[in-house]
Design a protein around this motif. Sequence first.
Motif: not given
Length: 91
Positions: A56, A83, A85, A87
């Motif tokens: 993340k 995964t 992610t 932002t």
Amino acid sequence: MRVAIDAVLETGGVCEPAICYTGDILDASRPKYSLKYYVTMAKQLEKLGAHFLAIKDMAGLCKPYAAFQLVRALRESSASQFTFTLTTPAA
């Protein structure tokens, strides 16, 4: 994280712990959060029983080439799927 991972595994759940990206793996003058740090963390989580790994970047710090390097290193060193992610900061 060990307690949480163990609890998920004991209940038969799917375990996907997150590694939070920070720093800059492309900047050699900032060695605390290096590529080796993230690879080591991923291996440790995998040994604890993680089924998947999440990366993340909630602050939008990961540059495109750094993401490429990180994903490549994790693919080469880990059997887990993961995964990513990202932002991006609002304009």
